[in-house]
Design an enzyme around this catalytic site. Structure first.
Site, mmCIF file in Angstrom:
data_model
loop_
_atom_site.group_PDB
_atom_site.id
_atom_site.type_symbol
_atom_site.label_atom_id
_atom_site.label_comp_id
_atom_site.label_asym_id
_atom_site.label_seq_id
_atom_site.Cartn_x
_atom_site.Cartn_y
_atom_site.Cartn_z
ATOM 1 N N ASP A 98 0.851 -1.192 0.000
ATOM 2 C CA ASP A 98 0.000 0.000 0.000
ATOM 3 C C ASP A 98 0.885 1.239 0.000
ATOM 4 O OD1 ASP A 98 -3.240 -0.410 1.278
ATOM 5 O OD2 ASP A 98 -2.529 1.449 0.339
ATOM 6 N N ASP A 199 -3.268 4.720 -2.174
ATOM 7 C CA ASP A 199 -4.341 5.228 -1.330
ATOM 8 C C ASP A 199 -4.775 6.627 -1.784
ATOM 9 O OD1 ASP A 199 -5.759 4.686 1.240
ATOM 10 O OD2 ASP A 199 -4.800 6.551 1.835
ATOM 11 N N GLU A 256 -6.511 4.062 -5.919
ATOM 12 C CA GLU A 256 -7.837 4.164 -5.279
ATOM 13 C C GLU A 256 -8.364 5.553 -5.573
ATOM 14 O OE1 GLU A 256 -8.206 5.091 -1.258
ATOM 15 O OE2 GLU A 256 -9.999 3.923 -0.935
ATOM 16 N N HIS A 329 -11.147 -3.487 2.901
ATOM 17 C CA HIS A 329 -11.113 -3.202 4.342
ATOM 18 C C HIS A 329 -11.955 -1.986 4.728
ATOM 19 C CE1 HIS A 329 -8.310 -0.561 2.426
ATOM 20 N NE2 HIS A 329 -8.254 0.164 3.517
ATOM 21 N N ASP A 330 -12.514 -1.315 3.690
ATOM 22 C CA ASP A 330 -13.357 -0.137 3.957
ATOM 23 C C ASP A 330 -14.834 -0.420 3.727
ATOM 24 O OD1 ASP A 330 -10.994 2.131 2.375
ATOM 25 O OD2 ASP A 330 -11.172 1.518 4.474
HETATM 26 O O1 TEU Z 1 -9.849 5.215 1.966
HETATM 27 C C1 TEU Z 1 -10.209 6.406 1.289
HETATM 28 C C2 TEU Z 1 -11.657 6.538 1.243
HETATM 29 O O2 TEU Z 1 -12.207 6.974 0.271
HETATM 30 C C3 TEU Z 1 -12.392 6.148 2.466
HETATM 31 O O3 TEU Z 1 -12.926 7.329 3.003
HETATM 32 C C4 TEU Z 1 -13.457 5.190 2.050
HETATM 33 O O4 TEU Z 1 -13.967 5.576 0.808
HETATM 34 C C5 TEU Z 1 -14.588 5.256 3.025
HETATM 35 O O5 TEU Z 1 -14.045 4.969 4.269
HETATM 36 C C6 TEU Z 1 -15.647 4.256 2.614
HETATM 37 O O6 TEU Z 1 -16.707 4.394 3.504
HETATM 38 C C7 TEU Z 1 -8.432 5.072 2.077
HETATM 39 C C8 TEU Z 1 -8.154 3.800 2.854
HETATM 40 O O7 TEU Z 1 -8.655 2.685 2.120
HETATM 41 C C9 TEU Z 1 -8.830 3.941 4.196
HETATM 42 O O8 TEU Z 1 -8.710 2.728 4.946
HETATM 43 C C10 TEU Z 1 -8.157 5.082 4.937
HETATM 44 O O9 TEU Z 1 -8.827 5.281 6.171
HETATM 45 C C11 TEU Z 1 -8.225 6.374 4.117
HETATM 46 O O10 TEU Z 1 -7.880 6.198 2.746
HETATM 47 C C12 TEU Z 1 -7.205 7.375 4.665
HETATM 48 O O11 TEU Z 1 -5.914 6.874 4.393
#
Ligand code: TEU
Ligand code: CA
Length: 561
Positions: A98, A199, A256, A329-330
């Site tokens: 990442d 990210d 992303e 994971h989100d």
């Molecule tokens: O996520 C970015 C992001 O867009 C998140 O706000 C996500 O879309 C949202 O949580 C969905 O509900 C990345 C990483 O994947 C996330 O784990 C990190 O918390 C975030 O960036 C900050 O680095």
């Protein structure tokens, strides 16, 4: 068509904190991943994407980095990483890490220096602005609630944090910042990594002028998106990154990019290879709330889902490359969000139908840890069960402002919180699901006794072996990787069906994404086709079929004239 290994592979995402603990502290670690490589080899994944394991205070579970080239002690050591990398390579798997460079942790040495004085050499590594009218520079809201600006008393200015106030945004307009990041990326590439998941990479370029943004629905704050997402120099910076780093190695790169459109994706993931290989878009994930108001409990509509995913299939064809995902994971677990976890049989069959629907499309599929077991959303009883900063901040902001009642917001968290994806990987039905010998950092999903890797790897009709078979089909048929895509029956409210075509081969994919029977007419040219895979095991293909709930299958027609 340009062939490439990163187009033909299947990626498995690991969230290290929740994957496998080996030193009894309740937290997953790098040696734990190494220990589980045989399991991943059996599944057939070609590439592993490991979420952050770097030095970090861990306030956003590692997406707040304080040293890009050190391993956080709770995950192990750099030697553990090198061992994991060597073992993965030895077992025929590549390893992608990442890259979190929109922001650092506020504990990063760069930021500790930057905030010391206005003329500090590191001041412009970050984005500092004077306040207005005794408050923040503008009305921008953070993704993790509250303002996007934090006043730093020492120098009397505000710094920008599009996420947590502990995650100050880096200033990509500063060439010194860019060169530091490229140097760090080369350091990891020279160590042998096979690529980067980037990210929020579409947010790294901000406009110089930072006016108030349009108010977010139901929020006291405005959106920063028009001035931050797909910013003025983002493609210039990614092309520079490509020249200085990416083009010098054989990498898988995926950006992303929430808020991404097809046209923008054709720039980020263009076929000329001047930027990235592919991008994660969020449009299908936003169908039940998303950009407007994440905590909405709206269900995803199948016709809408077909329209969106088909737009991405046809929109990128020949111009760029899709990434395919339901889970990460989100995001909440797809079998709870779009499938049917009402009974064990429907849970497994719906998980298979959703997997088949996604994995027979064009693009690189991503499997998130536990998705191959049909792991479900967790059973969070109270606010104390949650760990995610996004969820906890949203709960506090929305209930304290009176916008949401506490119990109502708890239900939203139970359905949409990122913690649904972060409960420990369920290895066995034994103590702590075989994840740890200690108290895990976050509670287990109580259904681990029946949903676990040991039970599924001992049962040939399991979801695990269904995912293994999908991966094998992708490895066997170029048709699945490179074939054209055409949606069938766009208005059918239950059935997602499409055709893939390459040379004389055709693949008919039919997925009943509902818990009710659904009638279809199988195009006659497929009557004598070969059944490749089915969510129901046994299938008799007839011209008119009443599909069973969550019945999905793929038929190959070889000699199509
Ligand atoms: O996520 C970015 C992001 O867009 C998140 O706000 C996500 O879309 C949202 O949580 C969905 O509900 C990345 C990483 O994947 C996330 O784990 C990190 O918390 C975030 O960036 C900050 O680095
Ligand atoms: Ca551990």
């Amino acid at each position: 068509m340009n062939k490439a290994w990163w187009k033909e592979c299947v990626v498995y995402q690991i969230y290290p904190r929740s994957f496998q603990d080996t030193n009894g502290d309740g937290i997953g670690d790098l040696p734990g991943i190494t220990a589980r490589l045989p399991y991943l080899r059996r599944l057939g994944a070609d590439v592993l994407w490991i979420s952050p394991f770097y030095q970090s205070p861990g306030r956003d579970n590692g997406y707040d980095i304080s040293d890009y080239q050190a391993v956080a002690p709770e995950f192990g050591t750099l030697a553990d990483f090198d061992e994991l990398l060597a073992q993965a390579h030895r077992q025929g798997m590549k390893l992608v890490i990442d890259l979190v460079v929109n922001h650092t942790s506020d504990q990063h040495p760069w930021f500790r220096e930057s905030r010391r004085s206005r003329d500090n050499p590191f001041r412009h590594y970050y984005i500092w602005r004077d306040g207005t009218d005794g408050g923040p520079p503008n009305n921008w809201g953070s993704c993790f609630s509250g303002s996007s600006w934090k006043l730093d008393e020492a120098t009397g200015q505000y710094y920008l944090h599009t996420f947590g106030e502990f995650q100050p945004d880096l200033n990509w307009d500063n060439p010194a910042v860019r060169q530091e990041i490229y140097r760090m990326m080369r350091w990891w590439c020279d160590r042998g990594v096979d690529g980067f998941r980037m990210d929020v990479i579409s947010m790294i370029s901000k406009t110089a002028v930072m006016p108030d943004g349009p108010r977010n629905p139901g929020s006291a704050y405005g959106s920063f998106a028009p001035y931050v997402v797909n910013g003025p120099r983002v493609h210039e910076y990614l092309q520079e990154m490509n020249r200085e780093v990416l083009s010098q190695y054989d990498l898988l790169t995926v950006g992303e990019c929430s808020g991404l459109t097809v046209e923008q994706a054709c720039r980020y993931a263009n076929a000329e290879g001047t930027e990235l290989n592919m991008a994660f878009q969020f449009e299908h994930m936003d169908l039940d709330g998303g950009e407007s108001f994440k905590w909405d409990l709206r269900k995803i509509d199948v016709v809408e889902l077909k329209r969106v995913l088909s737009k991405w299939q046809t929109g990128l064809a020949g111009r760029a490359w899709n990434s395919l995902y339901w889970c990460n994971h989100d995001q909440p677990r797809i079998v709870s969000r779009l499938g049917d976890s009402s009974t064990p049989e429907m849970r497994e069959r719906s998980a298979k139908a959703l997997a088949l629907c996604l994995h027979m499309m064009q693009g690189t599929p991503y499997i998130y840890q536990g998705e191959e077991l049909a792991m479900t959303n967790a059973s969070f009883r109270s606010l104390e069960d949650f760990r995610d900063v996004e969820s906890l901040n949203a709960y506090r902001e929305l209930t304290e402002s009176g916008q949401m009642e506490p119990e109502e917001m708890l239900n939203c968290l139970r359905y949409k919180s990122r913690d649904n994806a972060r409960t420990p990987m369920q290895w066995t039905g034994g103590p702590q699901a075989g994840f740890t010998a200690a108290e895990p950092w976050i509670g287990l999903n109580e259904n681990y006794r029946t949903i676990n890797a040991q039970e599924q790897t001992e049962r040939l009709d399991s979801v695990f072996y269904f995912y293994r078979d999908l991966i094998r089909l992708r490895h066997r048929y170029e048709l699945i990787v490179y074939g054209d895509y055409r949606l069938l029956w766009p208005e059918h409210r239950q059935v997602f069906a499409y055709i893939r075509a390459l040379d004389m081969q055709r693949l008919l994919v039919v997925c009943n994404l509902s818990g009710e029977a659904a009638e279809i007419r199988v195009p006659e040219e497929y009557a004598g086709g070969e059944l490749l895979i089915s969510s129901c095991g046994d299938v008799t293909i007839r011209p008119v079929m009443a599909l069973r709930p969550w019945e999905a299958f793929a038929i190959l027609q070889e000699k199509y004239d």
